[in-house]
Write a protein that holds these residues in place. Structure first.
Motif, PDB file in Angstrom:
ATOM      1  N   ASP A 129       0.847  -1.185   0.000  1.00  0.00           N
ATOM      2  CA  ASP A 129       0.000   0.000   0.000  1.00  0.00           C
ATOM      3  C   ASP A 129       0.885   1.237   0.000  1.00  0.00           C
ATOM      4  N   GLY A 130       1.021   1.871  -1.166  1.00  0.00           N
ATOM      5  CA  GLY A 130       1.890   3.021  -1.298  1.00  0.00           C
ATOM      6  C   GLY A 130       1.311   4.313  -0.781  1.00  0.00           C
ATOM      7  N   SER A 131       0.100   4.264  -0.200  1.00  0.00           N
ATOM      8  CA  SER A 131      -0.516   5.491   0.297  1.00  0.00           C
ATOM      9  C   SER A 131      -0.181   5.761   1.755  1.00  0.00           C
TER      10      SER A 131
ATOM     11  N   GLU B  46       6.410   9.270  -6.342  1.00  0.00           N
ATOM     12  CA  GLU B  46       6.022   7.928  -5.906  1.00  0.00           C
ATOM     13  C   GLU B  46       7.286   7.101  -5.740  1.00  0.00           C
TER      14      GLU B  46
ATOM     15  N   SER C 248      10.576   6.190  -2.369  1.00  0.00           N
ATOM     16  CA  SER C 248      10.984   6.370  -0.982  1.00  0.00           C
ATOM     17  C   SER C 248      11.318   7.842  -0.717  1.00  0.00           C
TER      18      SER C 248
ATOM     19  N   HIS D 140      12.710   9.423 -10.426  1.00  0.00           N
ATOM     20  CA  HIS D 140      11.577   9.470  -9.500  1.00  0.00           C
ATOM     21  C   HIS D 140      11.452  10.838  -8.849  1.00  0.00           C
TER      22      HIS D 140
ATOM     23  N   ASP E 247       3.154   5.239 -14.149  1.00  0.00           N
ATOM     24  CA  ASP E 247       2.911   6.054 -12.964  1.00  0.00           C
ATOM     25  C   ASP E 247       3.591   7.407 -13.148  1.00  0.00           C
TER      26      ASP E 247
ATOM     27  N   ARG F 203       6.363   8.417 -10.916  1.00  0.00           N
ATOM     28  CA  ARG F 203       7.659   7.756 -11.078  1.00  0.00           C
ATOM     29  C   ARG F 203       8.439   8.296 -12.276  1.00  0.00           C
TER      30      ARG F 203
ATOM     31  N   THR G 104      -2.163   6.406  -4.655  1.00  0.00           N
ATOM     32  CA  THR G 104      -1.919   7.339  -3.559  1.00  0.00           C
ATOM     33  C   THR G 104      -3.004   8.418  -3.528  1.00  0.00           C
TER      34      THR G 104
END
Length: 392
Positions: A22-24, A44, A46, A100, A276, A279, A305
Protein backbone atom coordinates in the motif's frame (compact mmCIF):
# COMPACT_ATOMS: atom_id res chain seq x y z
CA UNK A 1 11.44 36.14 -17.39
CA UNK A 2 10.30 34.07 -14.36
CA UNK A 3 12.78 31.59 -12.95
CA UNK A 4 12.40 28.69 -10.53
CA UNK A 5 12.99 30.28 -7.15
CA UNK A 6 12.47 27.29 -4.87
CA UNK A 7 11.75 23.56 -4.83
CA UNK A 8 10.48 22.42 -1.44
CA UNK A 9 9.89 18.83 -0.33
CA UNK A 10 7.42 17.74 2.34
CA UNK A 11 7.63 14.22 3.76
CA UNK A 12 4.31 12.98 5.13
CA UNK A 13 3.73 9.64 6.80
CA UNK A 14 1.24 7.62 8.77
CA UNK A 15 2.30 7.15 12.42
CA UNK A 16 2.87 3.48 11.68
CA UNK A 17 3.76 2.13 8.25
CA UNK A 18 2.75 -1.50 7.70
CA UNK A 19 4.61 -4.06 5.61
CA UNK A 20 1.87 -4.31 2.97
CA UNK A 21 1.61 -3.36 -0.71
CA UNK A 22 0.00 0.00 0.00
CA UNK A 23 1.89 3.02 -1.30
CA UNK A 24 -0.52 5.49 0.30
CA UNK A 25 1.05 5.14 3.76
CA UNK A 26 3.52 7.96 3.17
CA UNK A 27 4.07 10.65 0.57
CA UNK A 28 6.65 13.07 -0.72
CA UNK A 29 5.08 16.30 -1.95
CA UNK A 30 6.92 18.86 -4.06
CA UNK A 31 6.18 22.57 -4.14
CA UNK A 32 7.79 24.58 -6.94
CA UNK A 33 7.82 28.37 -6.83
CA UNK A 34 8.50 30.61 -9.84
CA UNK A 35 7.64 34.26 -10.32
CA UNK A 36 5.35 34.34 -7.29
CA UNK A 37 3.33 31.31 -8.46
CA UNK A 38 3.26 27.77 -7.08
CA UNK A 39 2.72 24.27 -8.41
CA UNK A 40 2.39 20.95 -6.59
CA UNK A 41 3.57 17.46 -7.41
CA UNK A 42 4.05 14.09 -5.73
CA UNK A 43 6.93 11.62 -6.01
CA UNK A 44 6.02 7.93 -5.91
CA UNK A 45 9.22 6.59 -4.33
CA UNK A 46 10.98 6.37 -0.98
CA UNK A 47 10.77 9.96 0.36
CA UNK A 48 14.13 10.30 2.10
CA UNK A 49 16.05 8.83 -0.82
CA UNK A 50 14.24 11.17 -3.21
CA UNK A 51 15.03 14.23 -1.11
CA UNK A 52 18.67 13.15 -0.92
CA UNK A 53 18.93 13.00 -4.71
CA UNK A 54 17.93 16.66 -4.91
CA UNK A 55 20.47 17.88 -2.36
CA UNK A 56 23.31 15.31 -2.46
CA UNK A 57 26.86 16.67 -2.94
CA UNK A 58 28.33 16.59 -6.44
CA UNK A 59 30.13 13.31 -7.18
CA UNK A 60 31.13 13.87 -10.82
CA UNK A 61 29.83 15.39 -14.04
CA UNK A 62 26.99 12.87 -14.44
CA UNK A 63 26.18 12.82 -10.74
CA UNK A 64 24.98 16.33 -9.94
CA UNK A 65 22.30 16.91 -7.33
CA UNK A 66 19.04 17.66 -9.14
CA UNK A 67 19.00 21.10 -7.55
CA UNK A 68 21.87 22.12 -9.84
CA UNK A 69 19.70 21.60 -12.93
CA UNK A 70 16.39 22.96 -11.63
CA UNK A 71 16.90 25.99 -9.40
CA UNK A 72 17.25 29.25 -11.29
CA UNK A 73 16.01 27.82 -14.59
CA UNK A 74 13.67 30.03 -16.62
CA UNK A 75 10.08 28.87 -16.87
CA UNK A 76 8.21 30.68 -19.61
CA UNK A 77 6.31 27.99 -21.49
CA UNK A 78 5.80 24.21 -21.57
CA UNK A 79 8.93 23.78 -23.67
CA UNK A 80 11.00 24.84 -20.68
CA UNK A 81 9.71 21.85 -18.71
CA UNK A 82 11.07 19.50 -21.35
CA UNK A 83 14.35 21.40 -21.47
CA UNK A 84 14.82 21.14 -17.70
CA UNK A 85 14.01 17.43 -17.82
CA UNK A 86 16.69 16.83 -20.45
CA UNK A 87 19.20 18.76 -18.35
CA UNK A 88 18.43 16.64 -15.29
CA UNK A 89 18.83 13.45 -17.30
CA UNK A 90 22.21 14.51 -18.64
CA UNK A 91 23.67 15.84 -15.42
CA UNK A 92 22.15 13.37 -12.92
CA UNK A 93 22.01 10.11 -14.85
CA UNK A 94 24.14 8.36 -12.23
CA UNK A 95 21.91 9.54 -9.39
CA UNK A 96 19.69 6.48 -9.61
CA UNK A 97 16.70 8.10 -7.87
CA UNK A 98 16.80 11.09 -10.22
CA UNK A 99 13.90 10.02 -12.45
CA UNK A 100 11.58 9.47 -9.50
CA UNK A 101 12.54 12.73 -7.84
CA UNK A 102 12.18 14.76 -11.02
CA UNK A 103 8.79 13.10 -11.65
CA UNK A 104 7.30 15.06 -8.76
CA UNK A 105 9.07 18.24 -9.85
CA UNK A 106 7.85 17.78 -13.44
CA UNK A 107 4.32 17.31 -12.11
CA UNK A 108 4.58 20.54 -10.09
CA UNK A 109 5.98 22.43 -13.09
CA UNK A 110 2.99 21.42 -15.21
CA UNK A 111 0.61 22.37 -12.39
CA UNK A 112 2.27 25.79 -12.11
CA UNK A 113 2.28 26.31 -15.88
CA UNK A 114 -1.40 25.42 -16.14
CA UNK A 115 -2.33 27.84 -13.38
CA UNK A 116 -0.26 30.60 -15.00
CA UNK A 117 -1.89 30.08 -18.40
CA UNK A 118 -5.37 29.36 -17.05
CA UNK A 119 -5.54 25.94 -18.72
CA UNK A 120 -5.80 22.34 -17.49
CA UNK A 121 -2.62 20.37 -18.02
CA UNK A 122 -4.23 17.97 -20.48
CA UNK A 123 -4.96 20.86 -22.82
CA UNK A 124 -1.36 22.09 -22.59
CA UNK A 125 -0.32 18.56 -23.56
CA UNK A 126 -2.15 18.95 -26.86
CA UNK A 127 -5.57 17.40 -26.26
CA UNK A 128 -8.67 19.35 -27.35
CA UNK A 129 -11.02 17.40 -25.09
CA UNK A 130 -10.82 15.00 -22.18
CA UNK A 131 -12.62 11.66 -22.47
CA UNK A 132 -14.31 10.16 -19.39
CA UNK A 133 -12.61 7.14 -17.86
CA UNK A 134 -14.12 4.06 -16.23
CA UNK A 135 -12.59 3.76 -12.75
CA UNK A 136 -11.58 0.36 -11.52
CA UNK A 137 -11.56 0.05 -7.77
CA UNK A 138 -8.00 -0.93 -6.90
CA UNK A 139 -7.78 -3.19 -3.85
CA UNK A 140 -5.46 -5.70 -2.25
CA UNK A 141 -6.48 -9.36 -2.14
CA UNK A 142 -7.84 -10.45 1.22
CA UNK A 143 -5.80 -12.69 3.48
CA UNK A 144 -8.27 -15.47 2.66
CA UNK A 145 -10.66 -16.16 -0.22
CA UNK A 146 -13.54 -15.32 2.13
CA UNK A 147 -12.02 -11.89 2.74
CA UNK A 148 -11.47 -11.38 -0.99
CA UNK A 149 -15.14 -12.26 -1.54
CA UNK A 150 -16.19 -9.70 1.06
CA UNK A 151 -14.02 -7.02 -0.56
CA UNK A 152 -15.45 -7.78 -3.99
CA UNK A 153 -19.00 -7.68 -2.63
CA UNK A 154 -18.24 -4.26 -1.18
CA UNK A 155 -16.88 -2.99 -4.50
CA UNK A 156 -20.05 -4.06 -6.28
CA UNK A 157 -22.23 -2.52 -3.57
CA UNK A 158 -20.39 0.78 -4.01
CA UNK A 159 -21.39 0.78 -7.67
CA UNK A 160 -18.03 0.15 -9.35
CA UNK A 161 -18.28 -1.68 -12.67
CA UNK A 162 -14.62 -2.73 -12.59
CA UNK A 163 -12.18 -3.81 -9.91
CA UNK A 164 -8.59 -4.93 -9.57
CA UNK A 165 -7.30 -7.28 -6.90
CA UNK A 166 -3.62 -7.70 -6.31
CA UNK A 167 -0.68 -8.52 -4.07
CA UNK A 168 -1.49 -10.00 -0.65
CA UNK A 169 -1.20 -13.80 -0.69
CA UNK A 170 -1.75 -14.19 -4.43
CA UNK A 171 0.99 -16.26 -6.04
CA UNK A 172 2.82 -16.86 -2.77
CA UNK A 173 1.07 -20.11 -1.87
CA UNK A 174 -0.46 -22.95 -3.81
CA UNK A 175 -2.11 -22.73 -7.19
CA UNK A 176 -5.30 -23.96 -5.54
CA UNK A 177 -5.22 -20.97 -3.19
CA UNK A 178 -4.81 -18.61 -6.15
CA UNK A 179 -7.74 -20.24 -7.93
CA UNK A 180 -9.94 -19.84 -4.84
CA UNK A 181 -9.11 -16.12 -4.65
CA UNK A 182 -9.87 -15.64 -8.33
CA UNK A 183 -13.26 -17.30 -8.09
CA UNK A 184 -14.05 -15.36 -4.90
CA UNK A 185 -13.25 -12.08 -6.67
CA UNK A 186 -15.45 -13.00 -9.62
CA UNK A 187 -18.32 -14.15 -7.41
CA UNK A 188 -18.30 -10.94 -5.40
CA UNK A 189 -17.91 -8.64 -8.38
CA UNK A 190 -20.69 -10.37 -10.28
CA UNK A 191 -20.78 -11.84 -13.80
CA UNK A 192 -20.72 -8.51 -15.63
CA UNK A 193 -18.00 -6.69 -13.72
CA UNK A 194 -14.59 -6.10 -15.29
CA UNK A 195 -12.09 -8.13 -13.27
CA UNK A 196 -8.38 -7.29 -13.30
CA UNK A 197 -5.64 -9.22 -11.48
CA UNK A 198 -2.28 -7.91 -10.27
CA UNK A 199 0.37 -10.49 -9.36
CA UNK A 200 2.83 -7.90 -8.06
CA UNK A 201 5.87 -9.47 -9.85
CA UNK A 202 5.54 -12.50 -7.54
CA UNK A 203 6.87 -15.00 -10.12
CA UNK A 204 9.91 -12.89 -11.12
CA UNK A 205 10.43 -14.66 -14.51
CA UNK A 206 9.02 -18.14 -13.86
CA UNK A 207 6.77 -18.63 -16.87
CA UNK A 208 5.72 -22.16 -15.94
CA UNK A 209 4.49 -21.15 -12.46
CA UNK A 210 2.60 -18.21 -13.87
CA UNK A 211 1.04 -20.38 -16.57
CA UNK A 212 -0.58 -22.57 -13.92
CA UNK A 213 -3.10 -19.84 -13.10
CA UNK A 214 -4.01 -19.13 -16.73
CA UNK A 215 -6.92 -21.61 -16.87
CA UNK A 216 -8.54 -20.06 -13.82
CA UNK A 217 -7.94 -16.53 -15.10
CA UNK A 218 -9.74 -17.45 -18.29
CA UNK A 219 -12.52 -19.21 -16.39
CA UNK A 220 -13.28 -16.05 -14.40
CA UNK A 221 -12.98 -13.87 -17.54
CA UNK A 222 -10.19 -11.71 -16.17
CA UNK A 223 -9.38 -8.87 -18.55
CA UNK A 224 -5.70 -8.82 -17.66
CA UNK A 225 -2.96 -10.34 -15.57
CA UNK A 226 -0.77 -7.50 -14.36
CA UNK A 227 2.93 -7.75 -13.57
CA UNK A 228 3.34 -11.52 -13.39
CA UNK A 229 7.09 -10.82 -13.74
CA UNK A 230 9.54 -8.07 -12.93
CA UNK A 231 9.92 -5.16 -15.33
CA UNK A 232 12.63 -6.08 -17.79
CA UNK A 233 11.81 -9.80 -17.98
CA UNK A 234 10.69 -9.24 -21.56
CA UNK A 235 11.19 -12.82 -22.70
CA UNK A 236 9.07 -14.18 -19.86
CA UNK A 237 6.28 -11.71 -20.61
CA UNK A 238 6.33 -12.54 -24.31
CA UNK A 239 6.32 -16.30 -23.64
CA UNK A 240 3.35 -16.05 -21.29
CA UNK A 241 1.47 -13.75 -23.66
CA UNK A 242 1.60 -16.48 -26.32
CA UNK A 243 -0.16 -18.88 -23.93
CA UNK A 244 -2.53 -16.56 -22.09
CA UNK A 245 -5.69 -17.02 -24.14
CA UNK A 246 -8.41 -14.41 -23.57
CA UNK A 247 -6.63 -12.83 -20.63
CA UNK A 248 -4.07 -10.23 -21.70
CA UNK A 249 -0.89 -9.12 -19.97
CA UNK A 250 -0.40 -5.71 -18.37
CA UNK A 251 2.72 -4.06 -16.99
CA UNK A 252 5.00 -1.09 -17.09
CA UNK A 253 4.63 0.62 -13.73
CA UNK A 254 8.24 -0.35 -13.00
CA UNK A 255 9.43 1.52 -16.10
CA UNK A 256 11.63 4.36 -14.88
CA UNK A 257 11.98 6.11 -18.22
CA UNK A 258 10.64 6.28 -21.77
CA UNK A 259 12.96 3.60 -23.10
CA UNK A 260 12.04 0.97 -20.51
CA UNK A 261 8.38 1.54 -21.35
CA UNK A 262 9.05 1.23 -25.09
CA UNK A 263 10.77 -2.10 -24.49
CA UNK A 264 7.80 -3.35 -22.49
CA UNK A 265 5.49 -2.37 -25.35
CA UNK A 266 7.66 -3.72 -28.17
CA UNK A 267 9.40 -6.74 -26.64
CA UNK A 268 7.26 -7.94 -23.73
CA UNK A 269 4.09 -8.13 -25.87
CA UNK A 270 1.89 -6.57 -23.23
CA UNK A 271 -1.57 -5.36 -24.26
CA UNK A 272 -1.91 -2.73 -21.51
CA UNK A 273 0.93 -0.42 -20.47
CA UNK A 274 0.56 1.06 -16.99
CA UNK A 275 2.60 4.16 -16.23
CA UNK A 276 2.91 6.05 -12.96
CA UNK A 277 3.35 9.82 -13.41
CA UNK A 278 4.76 9.90 -9.87
CA UNK A 279 7.66 7.76 -11.08
CA UNK A 280 8.44 9.24 -14.50
CA UNK A 281 6.59 12.57 -14.57
CA UNK A 282 3.79 13.88 -16.74
CA UNK A 283 6.09 14.76 -19.65
CA UNK A 284 7.47 11.24 -20.09
CA UNK A 285 4.06 9.70 -19.40
CA UNK A 286 2.62 11.66 -22.34
CA UNK A 287 5.39 10.42 -24.63
CA UNK A 288 4.67 6.85 -23.57
CA UNK A 289 0.92 7.31 -24.05
CA UNK A 290 1.50 8.58 -27.60
CA UNK A 291 3.91 5.72 -28.36
CA UNK A 292 1.49 3.09 -27.02
CA UNK A 293 -1.47 4.58 -28.88
CA UNK A 294 0.42 4.47 -32.17
CA UNK A 295 1.16 0.76 -31.64
CA UNK A 296 -2.29 -0.38 -30.57
CA UNK A 297 -1.34 -0.90 -26.92
CA UNK A 298 -3.79 0.51 -24.38
CA UNK A 299 -2.38 3.07 -21.94
CA UNK A 300 -3.65 2.91 -18.36
CA UNK A 301 -2.68 5.17 -15.48
CA UNK A 302 -1.01 3.63 -12.45
CA UNK A 303 -1.61 5.26 -9.09
CA UNK A 304 -2.34 4.15 -5.56
CA UNK A 305 -1.92 7.34 -3.56
CA UNK A 306 -3.54 10.80 -3.36
CA UNK A 307 -5.97 12.67 -5.58
CA UNK A 308 -3.09 14.94 -6.58
CA UNK A 309 -1.29 11.91 -8.00
CA UNK A 310 -4.56 10.62 -9.48
CA UNK A 311 -5.14 13.86 -11.39
CA UNK A 312 -1.55 13.89 -12.63
CA UNK A 313 -1.83 10.28 -13.78
CA UNK A 314 -4.92 11.07 -15.88
CA UNK A 315 -3.50 14.04 -17.79
CA UNK A 316 -1.15 12.18 -20.22
CA UNK A 317 -3.94 10.11 -21.81
CA UNK A 318 -6.94 12.31 -21.07
CA UNK A 319 -7.79 12.82 -24.74
CA UNK A 320 -7.53 9.18 -25.83
CA UNK A 321 -11.15 8.05 -25.94
CA UNK A 322 -10.21 4.43 -26.67
CA UNK A 323 -8.15 4.20 -23.45
CA UNK A 324 -11.11 3.96 -21.13
CA UNK A 325 -9.85 2.34 -17.92
CA UNK A 326 -8.58 4.33 -14.95
CA UNK A 327 -6.95 2.97 -11.81
CA UNK A 328 -8.86 4.38 -8.85
CA UNK A 329 -7.53 3.71 -5.35
CA UNK A 330 -10.39 3.20 -2.91
CA UNK A 331 -8.52 2.14 0.23
CA UNK A 332 -5.94 4.91 0.62
CA UNK A 333 -4.75 5.88 4.07
CA UNK A 334 -5.77 9.13 5.84
CA UNK A 335 -2.43 10.79 5.05
CA UNK A 336 -3.12 10.44 1.32
CA UNK A 337 -6.64 11.81 1.72
CA UNK A 338 -5.30 14.84 3.61
CA UNK A 339 -3.12 16.00 0.72
CA UNK A 340 -5.93 17.65 -1.24
CA UNK A 341 -9.06 19.50 -0.19
CA UNK A 342 -11.09 18.06 -3.03
CA UNK A 343 -11.55 14.56 -4.39
CA UNK A 344 -12.03 13.24 -7.90
CA UNK A 345 -15.22 11.22 -7.61
CA UNK A 346 -17.21 9.10 -10.08
CA UNK A 347 -20.14 10.96 -11.60
CA UNK A 348 -23.72 9.72 -11.78
CA UNK A 349 -22.81 7.48 -14.71
CA UNK A 350 -19.95 5.93 -12.73
CA UNK A 351 -17.26 7.61 -14.83
CA UNK A 352 -14.27 9.72 -13.81
CA UNK A 353 -13.90 13.17 -15.37
CA UNK A 354 -10.42 14.62 -15.61
CA UNK A 355 -10.41 18.02 -13.82
CA UNK A 356 -11.08 20.94 -16.15
CA UNK A 357 -9.66 23.60 -13.83
CA UNK A 358 -6.25 25.22 -14.46
CA UNK A 359 -3.19 23.10 -13.70
CA UNK A 360 -3.96 19.73 -12.14
CA UNK A 361 -7.33 21.01 -10.96
CA UNK A 362 -7.04 19.97 -7.32
CA UNK A 363 -6.31 22.12 -4.28
CA UNK A 364 -3.44 21.24 -1.94
CA UNK A 365 -3.81 22.58 1.61
CA UNK A 366 -0.75 22.15 3.86
CA UNK A 367 -2.87 23.04 6.88
CA UNK A 368 -4.41 19.56 6.65
CA UNK A 369 -1.07 17.80 7.14
CA UNK A 370 -0.48 18.45 10.83
CA UNK A 371 -0.51 14.84 12.11
CA UNK A 372 1.61 13.56 9.22
CA UNK A 373 4.38 16.07 8.43
CA UNK A 374 7.79 14.67 9.32
CA UNK A 375 10.55 16.86 10.76
CA UNK A 376 13.62 15.88 8.71
CA UNK A 377 17.16 17.16 8.53
CA UNK A 378 19.92 15.90 6.23
CA UNK A 379 23.51 16.94 7.01
CA UNK A 380 26.89 16.19 5.42
CA UNK A 381 30.28 17.52 6.45
CA UNK A 382 28.72 19.65 9.14
CA UNK A 383 26.49 21.41 6.58
CA UNK A 384 22.71 21.14 6.52
CA UNK A 385 21.63 20.05 3.05
CA UNK A 386 17.94 19.80 3.77
CA UNK A 387 15.54 20.73 6.53
CA UNK A 388 11.76 20.38 6.45
CA UNK A 389 10.61 23.76 5.05
CA UNK A 390 7.93 25.99 6.44
CA UNK A 391 4.42 25.60 5.12
CA UNK A 392 3.94 29.26 4.24
Amino acid sequence: MPAIDAVDFFYLSMPRVEDIGDGSQDALLVRVAAGGEFGWGECEASPLVSIASFVCPLSHSACHPLADSVLGQSLNDPGDIDRIGRLVRARSQDVLQAAHTFAGIDMALWDLMGKRLGEPVWRLLGFTSAAPKLPYASRLFGDSPAETLAKANEVRALGYRAAKFGWGPFGAGSVADDVDHLHAAREGLGPDGILLIDAGTIWVEDVERAALVLPALNEVFATWLEEPFVTGAHGAYAALAERSGRVKLAGGEGSHNLYMAKQMIDDAKISFVQIDAGRVGISISKEIADYAHARGVTYVNHTFTSNLALSASLQPYAGYADATLCEYPVDIKPVARAITVDSILPDTSGMIRVPDAPGLGVTVDPMLWGPYLQDIEIKAGGRTLYRTPGLG
